[in-house]
Design a protein around this motif. Structure first.
Motif, PDB file in Angstrom:
ATOM      1  N   SER A  96     -30.634 -24.726 -12.499  1.00 18.38           N
ATOM      2  CA  SER A  96     -29.613 -23.872 -12.483  1.00 18.38           C
ATOM      3  C   SER A  96     -28.307 -24.077 -13.071  1.00 18.38           C
ATOM      4  CB  SER A  96     -29.633 -23.175 -10.846  1.00 18.38           C
ATOM      5  OG  SER A  96     -29.042 -24.309 -10.261  1.00 18.38           O
ATOM      6  N   TYR A 126     -27.242 -18.819 -12.987  1.00 20.34           N
ATOM      7  CA  TYR A 126     -28.538 -18.659 -13.706  1.00 20.34           C
ATOM      8  C   TYR A 126     -29.512 -19.829 -13.414  1.00 20.34           C
ATOM      9  CZ  TYR A 126     -25.070 -15.800 -16.514  1.00 20.34           C
ATOM     10  OH  TYR A 126     -24.092 -15.125 -16.846  1.00 20.34           O
ATOM     11  N   ILE A 165     -34.071 -21.290 -13.740  1.00 22.28           N
ATOM     12  CA  ILE A 165     -35.449 -21.166 -14.210  1.00 22.28           C
ATOM     13  C   ILE A 165     -36.105 -21.861 -13.327  1.00 22.28           C
ATOM     14  CG2 ILE A 165     -34.962 -20.532 -16.673  1.00 22.28           C
ATOM     15  CD1 ILE A 165     -35.529 -23.417 -17.363  1.00 22.28           C
ATOM     16  N   GLY A 222     -37.356 -16.557 -13.856  1.00 21.25           N
ATOM     17  CA  GLY A 222     -35.828 -16.714 -14.288  1.00 21.25           C
ATOM     18  C   GLY A 222     -35.229 -15.873 -13.190  1.00 21.25           C
ATOM     19  N   THR A 244     -34.770 -12.133  -9.346  1.00 20.20           N
ATOM     20  CA  THR A 244     -35.423 -12.998 -10.179  1.00 20.20           C
ATOM     21  C   THR A 244     -36.708 -12.185 -10.642  1.00 20.20           C
ATOM     22  OG1 THR A 244     -35.195 -14.714  -8.160  1.00 20.20           O
ATOM     23  CG2 THR A 244     -37.304 -14.627  -9.429  1.00 20.20           C
TER      24      THR A 244
END
Length: 321
Positions: A45, A77, A79, A107, A125
């Motif tokens: 992140s 942000y 993933i 993501g 998400t």
């Protein structure tokens, strides 16, 4: 004498803090305990500096009714990938009452508001459950590299399904004392929930931190569902550390990895509606680097589970840039 007092409002950052973003990597794995159920999770992140662009994020945060007006706002942000397996991984057709094979590739984008005493986190998400998540390939590759048995039952994994989850968490740094043998501690209750076809639950709990140079943060980051932490932290000129322990209870209305696919037939098991986590660990910070380790004890998640709990560890590394 030990005295508990309401936490005085604190500045969220020391001078110079908040000017940098934070990159965090979290790895959760049951390698030290057993290779079963929730067997691995990886999340990377990026948390922006406080009150920096993009403007849409700041405007959205100001409109969100739960965020306090005097808070610093960050955008996050991320993933990640999670994988789940049954207890027995050497069979091509594992028992139908064991945890289904499943993968989750996702993501996320979120907003974080913090004012030194309260932390609000909202996150959306989007991802995919099933073979497109590449969980099968990831686990087989890691097992091959490590020279251990390759799981045989991935052909029975959940079918491909788009996933969406909206989560919200609030944490309060409610009590602080510096009178317990000269070392500070704080207690941080939290509450929140998740809504979506992957997870739907309500949760609440509390975390205790105790240590030297106790910074204004909320514990190390974790992979949901979990006790909340904070991707950002306050850099420390001198070496600092703290121990922490926490408990959380969740009422689970939906867990796709146990309930199975939403719109097609798939493997499933009868889940337990209430799940509890007990965690404990340590965090060390020096300069712009923070390291954390968490041991998690999770209660039984489905009725036919062969053990009363699952244990796994979580490592986190956060760096400011």
């Amino acid at each position: 004498m030990l005295t508990l007092l309401p936490a005085a409002p604190q500045k969220a950052f020391a001078a110079g803090d908040g000017l940098n973003g934070t990159l965090s990597l979290v790895i959760e794995n049951d390698i030290f305990y057993s290779d079963q159920y929730y067997t691995n999770g990886v999340r990377a992140s990026w948390t922006t500096a406080a009150d920096k662009k993009p403007d849409w994020a700041l405007n959205a945060a100001r409109l969100f009714p739960f965020f306090p007006d005097n808070s610093s706002v960050r955008t996050n942000y991320a993933i990640g990938q999670n994988m789940y397996t049954p207890k027995e991984t050497d069979s091509k057709n594992p028992p139908s009452d064991d945890h289904p094979y499943a993968g989750w590739l996702y993501g996320s984008v979120g907003l974080i508001a913090e004012n030194g005493r309260q932390l609000d986190q909202i996150e959306l998400t989007l991802g995919i459950v099933g073979s497109v998540s590449l969980a099968e390939q990831t686990q087989k590759f890691v097992h091959k590299v490590r020279g251990i048995d390759i799981p045989q039952g991935w052909d029975t994994q959940l079918k491909n399904e788009p996933g969406i989850v909206l989560t919200y968490q609030r944490s309060w740094r409610s009590y602080v004392s510096k009178s317990f043998i000269g070392v500070p501690f704080d207690l941080t209750p939290h509450a929140g929930g998740a809504l979506g076809n992957v997870f739907t639950y309500a949760n609440t709990g509390i975390t205790l931190r105790y240590g030297k140079g106790l910074p204004v943060d909320y514990g190390p980051p974790r992979i949901q569902p979990s006790l909340p932490g904070s991707g950002f932290f306050v850099s420390q000129k001198d070496f600092s550390w703290y121990l922490f322990a926490g408990v959380e209870g969740r009422y689970i209305a939906r867990n796709i990895f146990l309930d199975g696919n939403s719109f097609t037939d798939s493997r499933s098991v009868d889940k337990e509606p209430f799940v509890g986590d007990l965690q404990m660990g340590v965090v060390v910070t020096k300069g712009n680097v923070r390291l954390g380790y968490t041991k998690v004890l999770r209660t039984r998640e489905f009725k036919s589970q062969s053990s009363d709990r699952q244990d796994f560890g979580a490592f986190s590394l956060s760096m400011q840039f």
